[in-house]
Design an enzyme around this catalytic site. Structure first.
Site, mmCIF file in Angstrom:
data_model
loop_
_atom_site.group_PDB
_atom_site.id
_atom_site.type_symbol
_atom_site.label_atom_id
_atom_site.label_comp_id
_atom_site.label_asym_id
_atom_site.label_seq_id
_atom_site.Cartn_x
_atom_site.Cartn_y
_atom_site.Cartn_z
ATOM 1 N N LYS A 1 0.841 -1.194 0.000
ATOM 2 C CA LYS A 1 0.000 0.000 0.000
ATOM 3 C C LYS A 1 0.876 1.245 0.000
ATOM 4 O O LYS A 1 1.818 1.327 0.774
ATOM 5 C CB LYS A 1 -0.866 0.047 1.275
ATOM 6 C CG LYS A 1 -2.033 -0.918 1.295
ATOM 7 C CD LYS A 1 -2.920 -0.646 2.519
ATOM 8 C CE LYS A 1 -4.129 -1.565 2.571
ATOM 9 N NZ LYS A 1 -4.960 -1.329 3.768
ATOM 10 N N ARG B 1 -16.149 -5.426 10.017
ATOM 11 C CA ARG B 1 -17.267 -4.581 9.606
ATOM 12 C C ARG B 1 -18.268 -5.419 8.819
ATOM 13 O O ARG B 1 -18.690 -6.468 9.241
ATOM 14 C CB ARG B 1 -16.745 -3.404 8.769
ATOM 15 C CG ARG B 1 -15.990 -2.389 9.566
ATOM 16 C CD ARG B 1 -15.159 -1.490 8.689
ATOM 17 N NE ARG B 1 -14.055 -2.227 8.100
ATOM 18 C CZ ARG B 1 -13.117 -1.711 7.323
ATOM 19 N NH1 ARG B 1 -13.174 -0.435 7.022
ATOM 20 N NH2 ARG B 1 -12.148 -2.442 6.854
ATOM 21 N N SER C 1 -10.812 4.027 6.074
ATOM 22 C CA SER C 1 -9.819 5.083 5.821
ATOM 23 C C SER C 1 -9.893 5.551 4.373
ATOM 24 O O SER C 1 -9.722 6.735 4.084
ATOM 25 C CB SER C 1 -8.405 4.567 6.107
ATOM 26 O OG SER C 1 -8.262 4.254 7.461
HETATM 27 P P1 ADP Z 1 -5.321 -3.025 7.278
HETATM 28 O O1 ADP Z 1 -4.567 -2.581 6.079
HETATM 29 O O2 ADP Z 1 -4.527 -3.885 8.219
HETATM 30 O O3 ADP Z 1 -6.685 -3.596 7.010
HETATM 31 P P2 ADP Z 1 -6.737 -0.725 8.352
HETATM 32 O O4 ADP Z 1 -6.165 0.488 9.018
HETATM 33 O O5 ADP Z 1 -7.543 -0.515 7.131
HETATM 34 O O6 ADP Z 1 -5.501 -1.668 8.110
HETATM 35 O O7 ADP Z 1 -7.639 -1.528 9.400
HETATM 36 C C1 ADP Z 1 -7.088 -2.007 10.598
HETATM 37 C C2 ADP Z 1 -8.139 -2.823 11.311
HETATM 38 O O8 ADP Z 1 -9.207 -1.980 11.698
HETATM 39 C C3 ADP Z 1 -8.751 -3.926 10.456
HETATM 40 O O9 ADP Z 1 -9.053 -5.030 11.293
HETATM 41 C C4 ADP Z 1 -10.030 -3.299 9.945
HETATM 42 O O10 ADP Z 1 -11.016 -4.268 9.643
HETATM 43 C C5 ADP Z 1 -10.412 -2.472 11.150
HETATM 44 N N1 ADP Z 1 -11.261 -1.338 10.792
HETATM 45 C C6 ADP Z 1 -11.036 -0.380 9.879
HETATM 46 N N2 ADP Z 1 -12.062 0.484 9.820
HETATM 47 C C7 ADP Z 1 -12.965 0.040 10.729
HETATM 48 C C8 ADP Z 1 -14.267 0.468 11.123
HETATM 49 N N3 ADP Z 1 -14.873 1.513 10.570
HETATM 50 N N4 ADP Z 1 -14.891 -0.244 12.074
HETATM 51 C C9 ADP Z 1 -14.300 -1.320 12.622
HETATM 52 N N5 ADP Z 1 -13.103 -1.797 12.292
HETATM 53 C C10 ADP Z 1 -12.438 -1.122 11.347
#
Ligand code: ADP
Length: 167
Positions: free
Chosen positions: A46, A97, A135
Site C-alpha cells: 500500500k 465490519r 480510511s
Molecule cells: P489493514 O490494512 O490492516 O486492514 P486498516 O487500518 O484498514 O488496516 O484496518 C485495521 C483494522 O481496523 C482492520 O481489522 C479493519 O477491519 C479495522 N477497521 C477499519 N475500519 C474500521 C471500522 N470503521 N470499524 C471497525 N473496524 C475497522
C-alpha cells in the site's frame, strides 16, 4: 501461557488515517485487555497518504485526548505475529465490519495460525455508525471533495486532512 501474555493484545493496521471506527475498536479492546499496543504497519503493498510517523502521531494524539488507559502506539515492519511476540502479546485484535471484511480476515487468521499457533485473533465489531466507514472513504472525501464526513475522524486527523488538502 504466561499471565502477562493473557493481558496484552496488539491492534495492527495501516491507519491511513485513523478513523472513528478504529478508535471504537481500540476503546473496546482497552476494556478487554490490560495493555493494547496499536501497531501502525509499514505495508509494502500500500502506498500511504500519510507517512508512518504522521500516522503514529495522529493515533498517539487521539489516544491521549481520549485518555485511553493501557493503550500504546508503535510503528512496526514485518510480520504481525512477530510484532505480537515482540510486544509480549498472545492476541491480535481486528475489527470486523460488513461481510466484505470476513474473507480477507479469515485468510489472515489462517496464515497467522500457521506462522504462530500461540497467537489468537479476536474480532470486535464496531458500533453500527462505523460499519461502512473506512480510511479510504475518508481519504477520498477529503481529496476529491475537500470534505470531512461528519464524525468520521478524530480532531487531530481532521486538522491534518484539512492541512494536506488545503480546505
Ligand atoms: P489493514 O490494512 O490492516 O486492514 P486498516 O487500518 O484498514 O488496516 O484496518 C485495521 C483494522 O481496523 C482492520 O481489522 C479493519 O477491519 C479495522 N477497521 C477499519 N475500519 C474500521 C471500522 N470503521 N470499524 C471497525 N473496524 C475497522
Amino acid at each position: 501461557m504466561p499471565e502477562s501474555n493473557c493481558r496484552t493484545a496488539i491492534y495492527p493496521g495501516t491507519f491511513d488515517p485513523p478513523t472513528s471506527g478504529h478508535l471504537d475498536i481500540l476503546s473496546e479492546a482497552a476494556l478487554l485487555f490490560n495493555r493494547v499496543v496499536a501497531g501502525v504497519g509499514i505495508n509494502p503493498g500500500k502506498l500511504p497518504l500519510f507517512a508512518i510517523e504522521e500516522r503514529v502521531e495522529m493515533l498517539r494524539e487521539t489516544v491521549a485526548a481520549k485518555s485511553m488507559g493501557g493503550v500504546e502506539v508503535a510503528a512496526f515492519e514485518g510480520l504481525t505475529v512477530d510484532f505480537a511476540r515482540a510486544c509480549g502479546a498472545a492476541f491480535i485484535v481486528r475489527g470486523l465490519r460488513a461481510v466484505t471484511d470476513f474473507e480477507h480476515e479469515l485468510g489472515l487468521v489462517l496464515a497467522n495460525e500457521q506462522l504462530d499457533d500461540g497467537i489468537k485473533t479476536v474480532f470486535i465489531m464496531p458500533s453500527h455508525r462505523y460499519l461502512y466507514l473506512s480510511s479510504s472513504i475518508v481519504r477520498q472525501a477529503a481529496e476529491v471533495g475537500r470534505r470531512i464526513i461528519p464524525g468520521s475522524v478524530p480532531a487531530s486527523v481532521e486538522a491534518r486532512l484539512r492541512a494536506r488538502f488545503g480546505f
